[in-house]
Scaffold this motif. Structure first.
Motif, PDB file in Angstrom:
ATOM      1  N   VAL A   1       0.853  -1.186   0.000  1.00  0.00           N
ATOM      2  CA  VAL A   1       0.000   0.000   0.000  1.00  0.00           C
ATOM      3  C   VAL A   1       0.888   1.234   0.000  1.00  0.00           C
ATOM      4  O   VAL A   1       1.678   1.437   0.930  1.00  0.00           O
ATOM      5  N   ALA A   2       0.776   2.052  -1.035  1.00  0.00           N
ATOM      6  CA  ALA A   2       1.504   3.318  -1.099  1.00  0.00           C
ATOM      7  C   ALA A   2       0.583   4.442  -0.646  1.00  0.00           C
ATOM      8  O   ALA A   2      -0.538   4.577  -1.147  1.00  0.00           O
ATOM      9  N   ILE A   3       1.032   5.233   0.315  1.00  0.00           N
ATOM     10  CA  ILE A   3       0.274   6.391   0.804  1.00  0.00           C
ATOM     11  C   ILE A   3       1.022   7.637   0.341  1.00  0.00           C
ATOM     12  O   ILE A   3       2.066   7.991   0.893  1.00  0.00           O
ATOM     13  N   VAL A   4       0.508   8.270  -0.706  1.00  0.00           N
ATOM     14  CA  VAL A   4       1.151   9.446  -1.295  1.00  0.00           C
ATOM     15  C   VAL A   4       0.610  10.689  -0.591  1.00  0.00           C
ATOM     16  O   VAL A   4      -0.589  10.958  -0.620  1.00  0.00           O
ATOM     17  N   GLY A   5       1.508  11.421   0.045  1.00  0.00           N
ATOM     18  CA  GLY A   5       1.083  12.529   0.902  1.00  0.00           C
ATOM     19  C   GLY A   5       0.895  12.055   2.334  1.00  0.00           C
ATOM     20  O   GLY A   5       0.096  12.607   3.089  1.00  0.00           O
ATOM     21  N   ALA A   6       1.671  11.043   2.723  1.00  0.00           N
ATOM     22  CA  ALA A   6       1.498  10.412   4.039  1.00  0.00           C
ATOM     23  C   ALA A   6       1.783  11.359   5.190  1.00  0.00           C
ATOM     24  O   ALA A   6       1.214  11.209   6.278  1.00  0.00           O
ATOM     25  N   SER A   7       2.672  12.336   4.990  1.00  0.00           N
ATOM     26  CA  SER A   7       3.038  13.225   6.098  1.00  0.00           C
ATOM     27  C   SER A   7       2.069  14.392   6.267  1.00  0.00           C
ATOM     28  O   SER A   7       2.212  15.185   7.193  1.00  0.00           O
ATOM     29  N   GLY A   8       1.073  14.503   5.393  1.00  0.00           N
ATOM     30  CA  GLY A   8       0.082  15.567   5.519  1.00  0.00           C
ATOM     31  C   GLY A   8      -0.917  15.288   6.623  1.00  0.00           C
ATOM     32  O   GLY A   8      -0.874  14.246   7.294  1.00  0.00           O
ATOM     33  N   SER A   9      -1.854  16.199   6.795  1.00  0.00           N
ATOM     34  CA  SER A   9      -2.798  16.114   7.908  1.00  0.00           C
ATOM     35  C   SER A   9      -3.651  14.846   7.851  1.00  0.00           C
ATOM     36  O   SER A   9      -3.735  14.092   8.821  1.00  0.00           O
ATOM     37  N   VAL A  10      -4.294  14.584   6.718  1.00  0.00           N
ATOM     38  CA  VAL A  10      -5.111  13.378   6.588  1.00  0.00           C
ATOM     39  C   VAL A  10      -4.228  12.141   6.514  1.00  0.00           C
ATOM     40  O   VAL A  10      -4.490  11.123   7.170  1.00  0.00           O
ATOM     41  N   GLY A  11      -3.159  12.224   5.719  1.00  0.00           N
ATOM     42  CA  GLY A  11      -2.279  11.073   5.542  1.00  0.00           C
ATOM     43  C   GLY A  11      -1.689  10.572   6.837  1.00  0.00           C
ATOM     44  O   GLY A  11      -1.566   9.358   7.056  1.00  0.00           O
ATOM     45  N   HIS A  12      -1.327  11.480   7.716  1.00  0.00           N
ATOM     46  CA  HIS A  12      -0.733  11.113   9.002  1.00  0.00           C
ATOM     47  C   HIS A  12      -1.707  10.276   9.830  1.00  0.00           C
ATOM     48  O   HIS A  12      -1.348   9.223  10.370  1.00  0.00           O
ATOM     49  N   LEU A  13      -2.963  10.740   9.904  1.00  0.00           N
ATOM     50  CA  LEU A  13      -3.946  10.026  10.714  1.00  0.00           C
ATOM     51  C   LEU A  13      -4.364   8.712  10.055  1.00  0.00           C
ATOM     52  O   LEU A  13      -4.515   7.688  10.745  1.00  0.00           O
ATOM     53  N   VAL A  14      -4.554   8.707   8.736  1.00  0.00           N
ATOM     54  CA  VAL A  14      -4.886   7.458   8.051  1.00  0.00           C
ATOM     55  C   VAL A  14      -3.786   6.421   8.284  1.00  0.00           C
ATOM     56  O   VAL A  14      -4.057   5.248   8.546  1.00  0.00           O
ATOM     57  N   SER A  15      -2.527   6.857   8.203  1.00  0.00           N
ATOM     58  CA  SER A  15      -1.396   5.941   8.419  1.00  0.00           C
ATOM     59  C   SER A  15      -1.433   5.351   9.822  1.00  0.00           C
ATOM     60  O   SER A  15      -1.179   4.148  10.018  1.00  0.00           O
ATOM     61  N   GLN A  16      -1.748   6.178  10.820  1.00  0.00           N
ATOM     62  CA  GLN A  16      -1.840   5.684  12.188  1.00  0.00           C
ATOM     63  C   GLN A  16      -2.962   4.657  12.334  1.00  0.00           C
ATOM     64  O   GLN A  16      -2.795   3.613  12.980  1.00  0.00           O
TER      65      GLN A  16
ATOM     66  N   ALA B   1      -0.541  -5.733   5.738  1.00  0.00           N
ATOM     67  CA  ALA B   1      -0.145  -5.094   4.481  1.00  0.00           C
ATOM     68  C   ALA B   1       1.249  -4.510   4.672  1.00  0.00           C
ATOM     69  O   ALA B   1       1.687  -4.262   5.806  1.00  0.00           O
ATOM     70  N   ASP B   2       1.952  -4.309   3.557  1.00  0.00           N
ATOM     71  CA  ASP B   2       3.240  -3.621   3.580  1.00  0.00           C
ATOM     72  C   ASP B   2       3.015  -2.179   3.156  1.00  0.00           C
ATOM     73  O   ASP B   2       2.409  -1.934   2.099  1.00  0.00           O
ATOM     74  N   TYR B   3       3.499  -1.232   3.960  1.00  0.00           N
ATOM     75  CA  TYR B   3       3.203   0.180   3.720  1.00  0.00           C
ATOM     76  C   TYR B   3       4.424   0.917   3.184  1.00  0.00           C
ATOM     77  O   TYR B   3       5.551   0.739   3.666  1.00  0.00           O
TER      78      TYR B   3
ATOM     79  N   VAL C   1       4.070  -3.696  11.995  1.00  0.00           N
ATOM     80  CA  VAL C   1       4.104  -2.783  10.851  1.00  0.00           C
ATOM     81  C   VAL C   1       5.467  -2.119  10.778  1.00  0.00           C
ATOM     82  O   VAL C   1       5.907  -1.463  11.726  1.00  0.00           O
ATOM     83  N   GLU C   2       6.145  -2.285   9.643  1.00  0.00           N
ATOM     84  CA  GLU C   2       7.461  -1.681   9.435  1.00  0.00           C
ATOM     85  C   GLU C   2       7.466  -0.977   8.076  1.00  0.00           C
ATOM     86  O   GLU C   2       7.914  -1.535   7.067  1.00  0.00           O
ATOM     87  N   PRO C   3       6.958   0.256   8.004  1.00  0.00           N
ATOM     88  CA  PRO C   3       6.812   0.948   6.720  1.00  0.00           C
ATOM     89  C   PRO C   3       8.155   1.305   6.085  1.00  0.00           C
ATOM     90  O   PRO C   3       9.155   1.542   6.772  1.00  0.00           O
ATOM     91  N   GLN C   4       8.157   1.365   4.763  1.00  0.00           N
ATOM     92  CA  GLN C   4       9.249   1.923   3.994  1.00  0.00           C
ATOM     93  C   GLN C   4       8.890   3.373   3.662  1.00  0.00           C
ATOM     94  O   GLN C   4       7.711   3.744   3.642  1.00  0.00           O
ATOM     95  N   VAL C   5       9.883   4.210   3.400  1.00  0.00           N
ATOM     96  CA  VAL C   5       9.624   5.606   3.064  1.00  0.00           C
ATOM     97  C   VAL C   5      10.318   5.952   1.762  1.00  0.00           C
ATOM     98  O   VAL C   5      11.340   5.355   1.388  1.00  0.00           O
TER      99      VAL C   5
END
Length: 361
Positions: free
Chosen positions: A152-167, A176-178, A202-206
């Motif tokens: 699963v790629a989260i594009v914009g992960a560090s933004g306001s919505v992305g941060h909370l969705v990631s959590q 899943a692999d993030y 969970v061990e995400p890649q960046v």
């Protein structure tokens, strides 16, 4: 119930949006509007009256137009702040007690932070409920993926919505692999540590490179941009894209270029009694999740500002509980659409609200 107001702006085209006011406006080229609107102090105005209660005859809320394009808001942020302040003034004069920040009016105000000095209205950027609705849909897509452990790629992960969705995904969907993608590597690394802290499985890649999206089975798009960023070359064969951006960061041409790819409109909420006096660019009885958050807070007579900058897990739980409390009004994930057109394959993805693996919030 308090009255509410929701701020919007011209999406990607003056010509298309103004044609909704009067058809002849659509006959003029976009370049005419871009030149005419440049550096003009245009005042916000009521675009649409809104009701969400069955049988309501008087406006319960308002959609207020800040008459500038997304590109102008992002490139002229200092000049845009007085216009946004005027829009909040208009909302207050109409009796609104809660004001939601739609689309790029949120990043321009630093997620609402620049408006928190106001005590006449409650401000929210709508990102808590947007994150909850997005997370629920992502949980379904992960569950339905043909891959045993989808990437699963989260594009914009560090933004306001992305941060909370990631959590939320880290806490509830460790299967899943993030891959976290954004411009700021330091923030991405910090978020990856947070996710592992919430769930050691969970061990995400960046990554700061859009090309890395090609590894993903599922792509969540959450960037704050006025342009389409996701290109055909970025997508793995058979990828599923959930586009949660307004203005959109995907182009309809992708459907022709990549018929193997599924693109789903994200952040949409079913509201069976919702009525707007003028089109807001959505299917009937459908709301943006950020607008729905504004409505939920107004129904609950919420006092004080709510989602400012990055919403928290506690705020996600609170707004999710409000959605259950006021479920008679809707506040459920909408049926799947792609570029506002109902998807023929929607039934393949659709789960019931109560049985969703993301029903904890």
């Amino acid at each position: 119930m308090k009255k509410f107001a929701f701020l919007v702006h011209v999406r990607n085209s003056y010509r298309i949006d103004l044609a909704a006011v009067a058809r002849p406006f659509g006959w003029l080229p976009e370049s005419f509007y871009e030149n005419a609107m440049r550096n003009r102090p245009l005042r916000p105005f009521v675009w649409s009256k809104v009701t969400l209660s069955p049988g309501a005859t008087e406006a319960e809320g308002y959609v207020i137009m800040v008459p500038y394009s997304g590109k102008q808001l992002l490139s002229q942020q200092r000049a845009m702040m007085p216009r946004i302040e005027q829009a909040v003034d208009l909302a207050s004069s109409l009796g609104a007690g809660v004001v939601g920040l739609g689309a790029l009016t949120s990043p321009v105000t630093l997620g609402g932070k620049l408006l928190t000095g106001r005590d006449d209205v409650s401000i929210t950027n709508g990102n808590a409920f947007t994150a909850v609705i997005t997370w629920r849909r992502m949980a379904q897509l992960i569950d339905e993926s043909p891959s045993y452990r989808p990437t699963v790629a989260i594009v914009g992960a560090s933004g306001s919505v992305g941060h909370l969705v990631s959590q939320l995904l880290a806490r509830h969907q460790p299967d899943a692999d993030y891959l976290l993608i954004a411009r700021n590597e330091r923030r991405l690394n910090a978020l990856a540590w947070e996710m592992t802290g919430l769930n050691p499985l969970v061990e995400p890649q960046v990554s700061t490179d859009m090309e890395s999206v090609r590894k993903a089975d599922i792509v969540l798009l959450l960037t704050s941009s006025s342009e389409a960023l996701l290109q055909s070359r970025h997508l793995k064969p058979g990828a599923v894209v959930l586009d949660d951006t307004v203005p959109r960061n995907t182009n309809p041409a992708l459907l022709d270029q990549r018929p193997d790819v599924t693109i789903i409109d994200g952040g949409l909420v079913s509201m069976p009694y919702l009525h707007t006096s003028r089109d807001i660019g959505l299917p009937d009885q459908t709301s943006y999740a950020c607008l729905a958050e504004t409505m939920l807070l107004s129904l609950a007579n919420h006092e004080g500002h709510f989602s400012i900058r990055n919403p928290t897990l506690e705020q996600a739980e609170y707004i999710g509980e409000l959605a259950r409390q006021y479920s008679d009004f809707g506040f459920r994930p909408a049926a799947d659409h792609s570029f506002c057109v109902p998807m023929k394959t929607a039934a393949r993805f659709q789960h019931s609200y109560s049985r969703s693996p993301a029903s904890a919030v």
